[in-house]
Design a protein around this motif. Structure first.
Motif, mmCIF file in Angstrom:
data_model
loop_
_atom_site.group_PDB
_atom_site.id
_atom_site.type_symbol
_atom_site.label_atom_id
_atom_site.label_comp_id
_atom_site.label_asym_id
_atom_site.label_seq_id
_atom_site.Cartn_x
_atom_site.Cartn_y
_atom_site.Cartn_z
ATOM 1 N N LEU A 1 -1.842 13.666 2.817
ATOM 2 C CA LEU A 1 -2.551 12.194 4.093
ATOM 3 C C LEU A 1 -1.320 11.804 5.412
ATOM 4 O O LEU A 1 0.057 11.785 4.533
ATOM 5 N N VAL A 2 -1.827 11.237 6.218
ATOM 6 C CA VAL A 2 -0.734 10.885 6.998
ATOM 7 C C VAL A 2 -1.271 9.465 7.199
ATOM 8 O O VAL A 2 -1.445 8.913 7.472
ATOM 9 N N SER B 1 0.999 -1.389 -0.066
ATOM 10 C CA SER B 1 -0.403 0.304 0.130
ATOM 11 C C SER B 1 0.466 1.322 0.257
ATOM 12 O O SER B 1 0.783 2.093 -0.615
ATOM 13 N N PHE B 2 2.689 1.260 0.722
ATOM 14 C CA PHE B 2 3.038 2.149 0.715
ATOM 15 C C PHE B 2 3.451 3.367 -0.831
ATOM 16 O O PHE B 2 3.241 3.163 -1.302
ATOM 17 N N ARG B 3 3.655 1.613 -1.896
ATOM 18 C CA ARG B 3 4.223 2.027 -3.176
ATOM 19 C C ARG B 3 3.145 2.113 -3.831
ATOM 20 O O ARG B 3 2.864 3.102 -4.919
ATOM 21 N N LEU C 1 2.542 5.975 -5.697
ATOM 22 C CA LEU C 1 1.892 6.123 -7.492
ATOM 23 C C LEU C 1 0.873 6.786 -7.818
ATOM 24 O O LEU C 1 0.262 7.094 -9.119
ATOM 25 N N SER C 2 0.473 6.931 -6.411
ATOM 26 C CA SER C 2 -1.044 7.868 -6.860
ATOM 27 C C SER C 2 -0.996 8.832 -7.458
ATOM 28 O O SER C 2 -1.614 9.996 -7.680
ATOM 29 N N GLY C 3 0.537 9.867 -7.019
ATOM 30 C CA GLY C 3 0.313 11.389 -6.774
ATOM 31 C C GLY C 3 0.684 12.246 -5.413
ATOM 32 O O GLY C 3 0.257 13.259 -5.936
#
Length: 808
Positions: free
Chosen positions: A76-77, A33-35, A39-41
Motif C-alpha cells: 500500500l502507498v 488511520s496511519f496507526r 497494526l494491520s501488519g
C-alpha cells in the motif's frame, strides 16, 4: 504456482485494465488511520510532508503512479500531511519532506531520501528490493558469486542481473521478476565491474544492464562450474519472463513430423525456431551437433531435431534445415557448416531488429547528450546520482564531535569534502570501500566532514582544497595524504601508516631481517622496497632522517640503524656514513648511497629517487615519477599475451643495462594488456602498431624525436647498444616526432583561464602550473596518477609539476 502468478502479473503489465477500472487512490492518512495501517501488519510505503512546493508536487505525482504498480505486490502507498495530522517521530525534525518510509507492520524496513526514489521506476525497484532483501543476494566480487553457486548446485538455478544504476527501469524489471520467480530461482544482483570480467565480458565499462541464467540445478559435483547463458535482449519485464521460460524449455526438442506441424513451447513465446533434420544412420552425430547449436543459441532460438525416417515427414531430401521467424513463413535451406546457421541468426536475421533498436537508441542519445557534462568525473557522478551510498562504516563528524574524535587513541583518518564537487563525490565511494576493507583492522578509524555544512571545522584544519584526507595521531601534527584518489592507493597507504617510521633496529641480525628476512616478509605485499638509514652514534643528522621518515610514512618502509656496526655495513657496500641501503627483496643486489643531504626535504627527494625501479614497467600511475627524471625513454612495448620472445627481450635489455651503457636513457617497458593506453601511445609515436615486442627511444625532453629499433634485427644486448650509439652519432633517422603543442580545452568555451584574463589581464597566467610548481591545488586534489607523500618546495622532487608531454 509461479507460472500462474507470472501470467497474471504480465497481463497487468500489458493491459491498462488490471483489477478495478480506476487506478488505485493514493491514500492520505490521518494520524489515526496511519496507526491502523501499521497494526494491520501490511507492507506500506508512506511519505510524510507538511507543504507542497514544485519539486514535492512532482514527487507526489510519481508516488500516485507507484500506488498502482505496487498494489500488484500487496504493498500500500500513502502519504501523511503533517500540517493537518502530526505523527510523532515522523512529522518532526529536519527529515520532514525529505524522506519516505517503508513499513511492514509497525517495523520500519527502510527509509529513503526522496532524491533516491525520484520516479515511479525508482520507487517500485527500491521498495521491492527492500521487501526482497533476504531473497535477492547482492554480490560484488567473483568469490561472492561462487559462494552463491556452491549453495545452489544441485538445488536451484541462479538468475543474476547486472544493474549499473539502481532505480532505473532495468532495476525495476529485475525486481519484479524476482518477486514473481523468487521461489523458483535464486536471484542475484550486482552493480560492479569485477563480476563482468569473471563472466567473460571483455570491456565491463561499455556494458549497460544485463541478465545471466546460471544452470546450477543440474550440476552434480561441487567442483563443476555452473554453465551460464546471457540474455541478449534489453532488460524488460516481458523479455525476462520470455527468457526464463526459454531456460525452462528443453535444450533440444525432437519430433517426427514436418516443421510446420511441430507444436513446442517456443510457438507461444514468439521466438525464432530452427529445424535440423536427421536420419537413423547419423542420429547420434546429428543430435550432438544440434545440441551444440542449441547451446550457442540458447535463450534466442528454439532448436528442433526432425527425424526424417518418419512417414509423416515429407520434406525433400535436398533440404537438411529450416527456420521460422515470428509471424513469418517457414523457410527451407541446405546447411553445410554449423557456423553458417549461427551467422544466419546472429548477423542476418537479427540484423534488422538490431538496426531498429540502434535507431531508437540514437534518438535517445540525441536527447540524453544534452545532459552530458564536459568533465568525465562529473558525468559519472551525475549518472550515478540515484544510487544510494552506504556510509555505515565511516563516522560522520560535526563541530561538536570533531576534537574528541581526532584526539583519541589510535589512527583517525578524516576526509574533508563538499557535496557540490564531482571529484569529492567520486572519491567518497572509494573512501567508503577502504573503510569496509579496514573494518576488521584494529587501530584505524575512518571519518568524514562535510565542509559545506561545517565550515568552521574545515577552516580550523586549514583545508583549502577538496577532497583532502588528513591522518590524526595523538600528540602528533596531522599528516596529509597526497596520494592517488583511488581505493587501492589509499588502502595501501593506511596499512603502511600503521608501521613505525622509521623502524628502529638495534643489531645486525635485525638489519638483515628488515632487508630480507622475517621483518621484510611481514609487509612485502604492501611495499617490496625497503630503505635503511645507516648512522654512527655520534652523527647528529639522525634527526634529519627521522623527520624525513615521518613525512614518508605510509609511502615507503624505512628502517634506522644507529650503531657502531653501521660502519661495517657501509664498508661492505663501499659507501661512507651516513648512508642509505635500498633492498628490493631477497636475492636482489642491494643499492647503496652515501648521504649528503642537509635538510629533511632534500633527503625526502633523494629517498624518492633512490626507490624508483631501475627497469620499471610504466603505468598511468607511475609515469609522472619517471618523466621527472627528464631522461630519454628506452621503451619496450610488449603484447598482452606472454611469450618466450617477450621474456627474452626483457632479459636482453637488463643485460645491456648491467653494462652501464644505457645510463644516458631510462630503460622501461609497457605491457599493453595491463596498460591498454600504451597502444594509443605507440600509435601516436609511429602512426601504426608494429609487431610486438617493439623497442623505441623517445626523446621527449629534446625535440620529441622517436626512434624505432629495426624489427628485422635481433633484439640482443649488443645490437641495442650499437643502435643507441648510431642514434647518438646521428646515423639513424627518427621514425616520428611527438608534437610539443600545448593541450588546450576541447572547445574555446571551456578555456576558463582565458576568460579570466579577459576580465583581469595576467590574473590567470600568473597562477598557471608553469610558474607555480607543486602548488596546493594540484597536490591536494590528489590526481589519480600522483604518488603519495610529495615535497612542498620547489627544490623537492615533485611529480605533480606537469611534464612537458604526458604519454598516457
Amino acid at each position: 504456482m509461479c507460472g500462474i502468478q507470472a501470467v497474471a502479473l504480465l497481463s497487468c503489465f500489458l493491459s491498462a485494465q488490471c483489477g478495478s477500472a480506476a487506478a488505485p487512490r493514493l491514500v492520505e492518512h490521518t494520524a489515526q488511520s496511519f496507526r491502523e495501517a501499521l497494526l494491520s501488519g501490511k507492507t506500506c510505503f508512506i511519505y510524510f510532508g507538511n507543504h507542497v512546493n514544485p519539486a514535492i508536487k512532482a514527487f507526489i505525482e510519481q508516488l500516485q503512479m507507484s500506488a498502482h504498480a505496487l498494489e500488484d505486490y500487496g504493498i500500500l502507498v500513502g502519504k501523511v500531511n503533517c500540517s493537518k495530522d502530526s505523527v510523532e517521530k515522523y512529522c518532526t525534525g529536519e527529515e520532514v519532506m525529505k524522506k519516505a518510509y517503508l513499513f511492514r507492520g509497525a517495523d520500519v524496513l527502510r527509509s529513503f531520501d526522496i532524491d533516491t526514489v525520484f520516479d515511479v521506476n525508482a520507487i517500485v525497484s527500491h521498495v521491492l528490493f527492500s521487501v526482497l532483501f533476504a531473497e535477492v543476494r547482492y554480490v560484488h566480487t567473483p568469490a561472492e558469486l561462487l559462494a552463491v553457486e556452491r549453495a545452489a548446485k544441485g538445488k536451484m538455478d541462479v538468475v543474476m542481473g547486472h544493474i549499473q544504476v539502481l532505480g532505473l527501469p532495468e532495476h525495476r524489471a529485475l525486481m519484479e521478476a524476482a518477486f514473481v520467480y523468487g521461489a523458483k530461482y535464486q536471484f542475484v544482483q550486482t552493480t560492479g565491474a569485477p563480476l563482468l570480467k569473471h563472466l567473460g565480458v571483455a570491456d565491463p565499462m561499455s556494458v549497460q544492464a544485463r541478465l545471466w541464467f546460471l544452470h546450477c540445478r543440474g550440476v552434480a559435483h561441487h567442483s563443476e562450474p555452473c554453465p551460464h547463458t546471457l540474455m541478449r535482449k534489453p532488460l524488460t519485464t516481458i523479455n525476462i519472463h520470455t527468457f526464463l521460460q526459454l531456460m525452462e524449455a528443453p535444450l533440444l526438442t525432437e519430433a517426427a513430423v514436418d516443421p510446420d506441424e511441430v507444436k513446442v513451447v517456443y510457438n507461444h513465446l514468439n521466438v525464432p525456431l530452427l529445424f535440423l533434420f536427421t536420419q537413423f544412420e547419423t542420429l547420434q552425430l546429428d543430435r550432438d551437433t544440434a545440441e551444440s547449436v542449441a547451446r550457442r543459441l540458447r535463450g534466442e532460438v528454439g532448436v528442433v531435431l526432425i527425424h526424417r525416417d518418419s512417414r509423416r515427414v515429407k520434406t525433400p531430401v535436398k533440404y537438411n534445415a529450416a527456420y521460422r521467424l515470428p509471424q513469418e513463413e517457414l523457410r527451407y535451406f541446405s546447411l553445410k557448416k554449423v557456423e553458417e546457421v549461427i551467422d544466419l541468426f546472429r548477423e542476418q536475421l537479427f540484423q534488422g531488429t538490431e538496426e531498429e533498436e540502434e535507431e531508437e537508441e540514437e534518438q535517445d542519445d540525441r536527447w540524453s547528450s544534452l545532459d552530458v557534462l564536459d568533465d568525465e568525473v562529473a558525468e559519472s557522478v551525475y549518472r550515478d546520482r540515484g544510487a544510494t551510498l552506504d556510509t555505515g562504516a565511516v563516522t560522520k563528524l560535526t563541530a561538536e564531535t570533531f576534537n574528541t574524535a581526532v584526539t583519541q587513541n589510535g589512527l583517525m583518518v578524516v576526509l574533508f569534502y563538499v557535496k557540490w564537487d564531482a571529484v569529492c563525490m567520486a572519491f567518497l565511494q572509494s573512501y567508503v570501500e577502504v573503510a569496509d576493507a579496514l573494518e576488521d583492522v584494529s587501530g584505524i578509524e575512518l571519518a568524514y566532514v562535510d565542509c559545506g555544512e561545517w565550515t568552521v571545522v574545515c577552516s580550523d584544519q586549514n583545508i583549502t582544497s577538496f577532497p583532502s584526507v588528513l591522518l590524526y595521531r595523538p600528540g602528533e601534527v596531522p599528516q596529509r595524504y597526497k596520494g592517488m584518489l583511488g581505493t587501492g592507493s589509499l588502502h595501501r597507504f593506511l596499512l603502511l601508516s600503521q608501521v613505525p617510521s622509521p623502524t628502529s633496529l638495534s643489531s645486525s641480525a635485525e638489519v638483515l631481517s628488515f632487508l630480507e628476512g622475517d621483518l621484510y616478509n611481514t609487509n612485502s605485499a604492501l611495499s617490496p622496497v625497503r630503505v635503511l638509514g645507516l648512522y654512527s652514534p655520534a652523527d647528529t643528522d639522525v634527526v634529519v632522517f627521522e623527520e624525513a621518515a615521518k613525512s614518508l610514512r605510509g609511502e615507503t618502509l624505512l628502517g634506522l640503524f644507529v650503531h657502531e656496526e653501521a660502519e661495517r655495513w657501509a664498508e661492505e657496500h663501499s659507501v661512507t656514513l651516513p648512508a642509505l641501503l635500498v633492498s628490493r627483496g631477497p636475492g636482489i643486489l642491494r643499492e647503496a648511497h652515501s648521504l649528503h643531504s642537509s635538510t629533511s626535504q632534500e633527503l625526502i627527494s633523494y629517498i624518492q629517487r633512490a626507490t624508483l625501479d631501475p627497469f620499471p614497467e610504466l603505468t598511468v600511475e607511475n609515469l609522472p615519477w619517471y618523466l621527472e627524471l627528464e631522461k630519454p625513454l628506452l621503451l619496450l612495448f610488449v603484447g598482452a599475451e606472454e611469450s618466450p620472445e617477450t621474456d627474452q627481450s626483457l632479459k636482453e635489455i637488463q643485460k645491456a643495462q648491467s653494462t652501464r651503457q644505457l645510463d644516458s636513457s631510462l630503460p622501461c617497458w609497457i605491457h599493453l594488456g595491463r596498460t591498454p593506453a600504451g597502444r594509443s601511445v605507440l600509435e601516436a609515436y609511429l602512426g601504426f602498431v608494429p609487431p610486438l615486442p617493439a623497442l623505441l627511444l623517445s626523446q621527449l625532453a629534446s625535440g620529441g624525436e622517436v626512434f624505432h629499433f629495426p624489427p628485422e634485427r635481433p633484439l640482443l644486448a649488443g645490437t641495442i647498444v650499437q643502435w643507441l650509439k648510431r642514434i647518438e652519432d646521428g646515423q639513424e633517422q627518427p621514425a616520428g616526432v611527438v608534437s610539443d603543442a600545448s593541450w588546450g580545452p576541447s572547445v574555446p568555451f571551456y578555456d576558463f583561464l582565458a576568460v579570466m584574463d579577459e576580465e583581469a589581464p595576467g590574473y590567470a597566467a600568473q597562477r598557471s602550473p608553469k610558474t607555480k610548481p607543486g602548488g596546493k591545488r594540484g597536490s591536494e586534489r590528489g590526481q589519480e596518477r600522483n604518488p603519495a607523500g610529495r615535497g612542498e618546495t620547489e627544490t623537492a622532487f615533485n611529480p605533480q609539476t606537469p611534464p612537458a608531454h604526458t604519454e598516457l
